[in-house]
Design a protein around this motif. Structure first.
Motif, PDB file in Angstrom:
ATOM      1  N   ASN A  25       0.165  10.596  -5.890  1.00 59.15           N
ATOM      2  CA  ASN A  25       0.563  11.159  -7.171  1.00 59.15           C
ATOM      3  C   ASN A  25       2.043  10.934  -7.445  1.00 59.15           C
ATOM      4  OD1 ASN A  25      -2.044  12.069  -7.639  1.00 59.15           O
ATOM      5  ND2 ASN A  25      -1.660  14.107  -6.814  1.00 59.15           N
ATOM      6  N   THR A  26       2.853  10.977  -6.394  1.00 64.37           N
ATOM      7  CA  THR A  26       4.277  10.671  -6.553  1.00 64.37           C
ATOM      8  C   THR A  26       4.459   9.228  -6.977  1.00 64.37           C
ATOM      9  OG1 THR A  26       4.877  12.313  -4.870  1.00 64.37           O
ATOM     10  CG2 THR A  26       6.510  10.610  -5.380  1.00 64.37           C
ATOM     11  N   GLU A  27       3.714   8.317  -6.344  1.00 65.54           N
ATOM     12  CA  GLU A  27       3.790   6.895  -6.698  1.00 65.54           C
ATOM     13  C   GLU A  27       3.401   6.668  -8.157  1.00 65.54           C
ATOM     14  OE1 GLU A  27       1.291   2.819  -5.657  1.00 65.54           O
ATOM     15  OE2 GLU A  27       1.393   4.399  -4.153  1.00 65.54           O
ATOM     16  N   ARG A  28       2.455   7.465  -8.652  1.00 63.64           N
ATOM     17  CA  ARG A  28       1.967   7.297 -10.019  1.00 63.64           C
ATOM     18  C   ARG A  28       2.848   7.995 -11.062  1.00 63.64           C
ATOM     19  NH1 ARG A  28      -4.358   8.493  -8.368  1.00 63.64           N
ATOM     20  NH2 ARG A  28      -4.941   6.333  -7.900  1.00 63.64           N
ATOM     21  N   ASN A  29       3.839   8.737 -10.608  1.00 67.26           N
ATOM     22  CA  ASN A  29       4.730   9.436 -11.529  1.00 67.26           C
ATOM     23  C   ASN A  29       5.383   8.457 -12.497  1.00 67.26           C
ATOM     24  OD1 ASN A  29       7.729  10.367 -12.102  1.00 67.26           O
ATOM     25  ND2 ASN A  29       6.520  12.230 -11.756  1.00 67.26           N
ATOM     26  N   TRP A  73       9.469  -2.550  -7.901  1.00 64.52           N
ATOM     27  CA  TRP A  73       8.979  -2.260  -6.554  1.00 64.52           C
ATOM     28  C   TRP A  73       9.150  -3.516  -5.697  1.00 64.52           C
ATOM     29  CZ3 TRP A  73       7.644   2.614  -5.355  1.00 64.52           C
ATOM     30  CH2 TRP A  73       7.158   3.465  -6.356  1.00 64.52           C
ATOM     31  N   TYR A  74       9.196  -3.328  -4.406  1.00 64.19           N
ATOM     32  CA  TYR A  74       8.973  -4.461  -3.504  1.00 64.19           C
ATOM     33  C   TYR A  74       7.507  -4.872  -3.640  1.00 64.19           C
ATOM     34  CZ  TYR A  74      13.380  -3.540  -1.056  1.00 64.19           C
ATOM     35  OH  TYR A  74      14.698  -3.380  -0.745  1.00 64.19           O
ATOM     36  N   TYR A  75       7.236  -6.139  -3.394  1.00 63.54           N
ATOM     37  CA  TYR A  75       5.853  -6.594  -3.398  1.00 63.54           C
ATOM     38  C   TYR A  75       5.679  -7.663  -2.323  1.00 63.54           C
ATOM     39  CZ  TYR A  75       7.429 -10.724  -6.069  1.00 63.54           C
ATOM     40  OH  TYR A  75       8.057 -11.879  -6.467  1.00 63.54           O
ATOM     41  N   LEU A  76       4.433  -8.081  -2.093  1.00 64.41           N
ATOM     42  CA  LEU A  76       4.101  -9.031  -1.038  1.00 64.41           C
ATOM     43  C   LEU A  76       3.556 -10.312  -1.656  1.00 64.41           C
ATOM     44  CD1 LEU A  76       2.293  -6.495   1.316  1.00 64.41           C
ATOM     45  CD2 LEU A  76       4.647  -7.327   1.532  1.00 64.41           C
ATOM     46  N   ASP A 118       0.845  -1.184   0.000  1.00 61.91           N
ATOM     47  CA  ASP A 118       0.000   0.000   0.000  1.00 61.91           C
ATOM     48  C   ASP A 118       0.887   1.244   0.000  1.00 61.91           C
ATOM     49  OD1 ASP A 118       0.386   1.030   2.833  1.00 61.91           O
ATOM     50  OD2 ASP A 118      -0.446  -0.934   3.318  1.00 61.91           O
ATOM     51  N   ASN A 119       0.281   2.391  -0.258  1.00 59.08           N
ATOM     52  CA  ASN A 119       1.061   3.611  -0.448  1.00 59.08           C
ATOM     53  C   ASN A 119       1.918   3.966   0.753  1.00 59.08           C
ATOM     54  OD1 ASN A 119       0.935   6.930  -0.196  1.00 59.08           O
ATOM     55  ND2 ASN A 119       1.417   6.189  -2.265  1.00 59.08           N
ATOM     56  N   ALA A 120       1.413   3.758   1.976  1.00 56.88           N
ATOM     57  CA  ALA A 120       2.191   4.074   3.174  1.00 56.88           C
ATOM     58  C   ALA A 120       3.305   3.069   3.403  1.00 56.88           C
ATOM     59  CB  ALA A 120       1.273   4.121   4.395  1.00 56.88           C
ATOM     60  N   ALA A 121       3.091   1.821   2.995  1.00 55.13           N
ATOM     61  CA  ALA A 121       4.062   0.755   3.268  1.00 55.13           C
ATOM     62  C   ALA A 121       5.282   0.821   2.366  1.00 55.13           C
ATOM     63  CB  ALA A 121       3.386  -0.611   3.111  1.00 55.13           C
ATOM     64  N   LYS A 122       5.163   1.462   1.224  1.00 52.30           N
ATOM     65  CA  LYS A 122       6.238   1.416   0.228  1.00 52.30           C
ATOM     66  C   LYS A 122       7.566   1.940   0.757  1.00 52.30           C
ATOM     67  CE  LYS A 122       4.111   1.293  -4.346  1.00 52.30           C
ATOM     68  NZ  LYS A 122       2.847   0.682  -4.026  1.00 52.30           N
ATOM     69  N   ILE A 123       7.519   2.884   1.690  1.00 49.98           N
ATOM     70  CA  ILE A 123       8.750   3.518   2.165  1.00 49.98           C
ATOM     71  C   ILE A 123       9.535   2.623   3.127  1.00 49.98           C
ATOM     72  CG2 ILE A 123       7.801   4.675   4.216  1.00 49.98           C
ATOM     73  CD1 ILE A 123      10.096   6.323   1.595  1.00 49.98           C
ATOM     74  N   TYR A 124       8.846   1.709   3.846  1.00 47.68           N
ATOM     75  CA  TYR A 124       9.499   0.994   4.945  1.00 47.68           C
ATOM     76  C   TYR A 124      10.567  -0.007   4.507  1.00 47.68           C
ATOM     77  CZ  TYR A 124       6.069   3.163   7.994  1.00 47.68           C
ATOM     78  OH  TYR A 124       5.312   4.081   8.674  1.00 47.68           O
ATOM     79  N   PRO A 125      10.372  -0.793   3.448  1.00 51.49           N
ATOM     80  CA  PRO A 125      11.456  -1.698   3.050  1.00 51.49           C
ATOM     81  C   PRO A 125      12.723  -0.943   2.650  1.00 51.49           C
ATOM     82  CG  PRO A 125       9.392  -2.359   2.031  1.00 51.49           C
ATOM     83  CD  PRO A 125       9.162  -1.024   2.640  1.00 51.49           C
ATOM     84  N   ALA A 126      12.563   0.213   2.010  1.00 51.66           N
ATOM     85  CA  ALA A 126      13.725   1.001   1.614  1.00 51.66           C
ATOM     86  C   ALA A 126      14.395   1.652   2.811  1.00 51.66           C
ATOM     87  CB  ALA A 126      13.303   2.077   0.606  1.00 51.66           C
ATOM     88  N   ALA A 127      13.589   2.022   3.831  1.00 50.04           N
ATOM     89  CA  ALA A 127      14.124   2.756   4.975  1.00 50.04           C
ATOM     90  C   ALA A 127      14.724   1.858   6.054  1.00 50.04           C
ATOM     91  CB  ALA A 127      13.020   3.613   5.597  1.00 50.04           C
TER      92      ALA A 127
END
Length: 430
Positions: A317-321, A72-75, A15-24
């Motif tokens: 919108n950033t994710e959809r860039n 992207w990471y995925y589940l 989900d949009n909020a989760a995308k940052i955590y694997p990278a961080a």
């Protein structure tokens, strides 16, 4: 009428909020939070194991493994369940996913306590509390034959998962608007680093009604009141700094906001935003009443559907860039990590996450004496605060990755001086 739900997919986008955590995430840090329930009798691990199995079938969004894709990471769906673990005195330290069979949550138990620790990729505090309540309800059903009413907060494990529980509500409700992410860098509390394998926890148990009365007498919500007390305590610590630059930095507290209260969604994935109320010490000295007024007005302006939707929509919108989507993951990952450092923890001095007043049906409440909620440390801010209330008791947990307990000592002392009695517990080593 056919009400059969479709089978859950074999893989999910984050989900949009989760995308940052694997990278961080790093070698010593994973974004974890923990929820626990204390029962009237010692936990039977064999029954808890069976309860976990049936609960996990109802929560397919928890039976997932983090995978690395080209872009992207995925589940990916997993079979089985993680092994139960004996609880520890220093919970919420980094989760090694490989050692946990790839699962991104773990169930722990000790004496009368059942706890679940969750990597934020899976869900937020609201989704985690639903999982814990359902797990405990299943345990009580299996052990005592308890007939517990099921609801949107305590799911019926004999029913199949519903498609709406798996949706990314950020994508569904985002609009074509945006707002600037730019914020001033906040003052951060520093101290002697703790062993990375140990987390200091200080718990304050308070009569919830006493806190409600204090907030009501000042014309604010409980959350605004606690946020203002926390800001005041950080401000007091800041004013003892030798560096004038640090004394003049903004003092802000990150306050997560559950977006479900604005939209008709039943998602069990992440669906929360945040606001950062605070003060600007460079403008002069602040009394507590001034801090309280600043928090109340800031929350009134920022914690609204329109402002939070604009923040959410900016991220979507950033994710959809198109350029970002086309970039391979090895380029995205450092970029996302930098964005997290620039727009995440740096903009707040600490965090206050309040899950509010939890209510259990009578058939369940007679077996559950206490609920706890705590956060792991943030990537930069080394002290965090989480709160949940149950059966008249407010439980406030500070987690700390530094040795000095300055903030929580000030916080609880301030509440006592206001006439609110506090009972303190700690896992502090001596």
């Amino acid at each position: 009428m056919n009400t059969k739900q479709p089978a859950p997919p074999e893989w999910f986008k984050l989900d949009n909020a989760a995308k940052i955590y694997p990278a961080a995430k790093s070698r010593n840090w994973t974004a974890l939070f923990r929820l626990s329930a204390t029962l009237t009798e010692p936990v039977d691990p064999a029954i808890l194991h069976e309860a976990q199995k049936s609960t996990l079938k109802r929560f397919p969004s928890f039976a997932l493994k983090l995978r690395r894709g080209m872009f992207w990471y995925y589940l990916e769906r997993m079979e089985g369940e993680p092994a139960l673990q004996q609880d520890v005195a220093n919970p919420c330290v980094r989760m090694n996913l490989r050692e946990n069979r790839g699962f991104m949550f773990r169930v722990r138990y000790h004496e009368n306590r059942i706890a679940v620790e969750i990597f934020h990729v899976l869900t937020d505090g609201t989704g985690g509390l639903c999982f814990l309540k359902t797990l405990v309800a299943e345990y009580l059903r299996l052990r005592y034959g308890a007939s517990i009413p099921r609801s949107a907060e305590i799911l019926d494990c004999s029913q199949p998962p519903k498609a709406g529980e798996l949706e990314d509500s950020f994508l569904k409700y985002a609009r074509n608007v945006s707002r600037s992410r730019k914020e001033s860098v906040a003052y951060r509390i520093t101290g002697t680093p703790e062993d990375p394998h140990y987390m200091n926890i200080t718990t304050g148990l308070l009569p919830a009604q006493a806190v409600i009365d204090q907030a009501k007498s000042r014309g604010v919500s409980v959350n605004d009141f606690l946020t203002a007390v926390l800001i005041q305590c950080v401000y007091q610590i800041q004013q003892k700094e030798h560096s004038r630059r640090r004394r003049m930095q903004p003092v802000k507290v990150c306050v997560p906001i559950n977006l479900r209260k604005f939209y008709p969604t039943h998602t069990l994935r992440n669906f929360a935003s945040y606001v950062n109320p605070g003060i600007e010490p460079r403008y002069g000295e602040y009394s507590f009443d001034e801090i309280l007024t600043a928090v109340r007005h800031y929350m009134g302006l920022e914690a609204t559907e329109k402002m939070l939707n604009a923040k959410m929509s900016t991220n979507v919108n950033t994710e959809r860039n198109k350029a970002l989507r086309a970039a391979p993951l090895f380029i995205k990952k450092p970029t996302m990590k930098l964005a997290f450092l620039l727009n995440g923890d740096r903009n707040a001095s600490t965090i206050l996450s309040n899950l509010g007043y939890a209510v259990l049906p009578d058939e369940m409440a007679k077996y559950v004496t206490r609920l706890d909620f705590l956060l792991g440390s943030l990537s930069l801010n080394r002290v965090t605060c989480a709160c949940i209330s149950y059966q008249g008791t407010m439980c406030i947990n500070f987690t700390r990755a530094i040795k000095e307990p300055t903030l929580e000592r000030l916080f609880f002392t301030t509440l006592v001086q206001m006439g609110i009695p506090v009972t303190i517990e700690s896992n502090q080593r001596y």
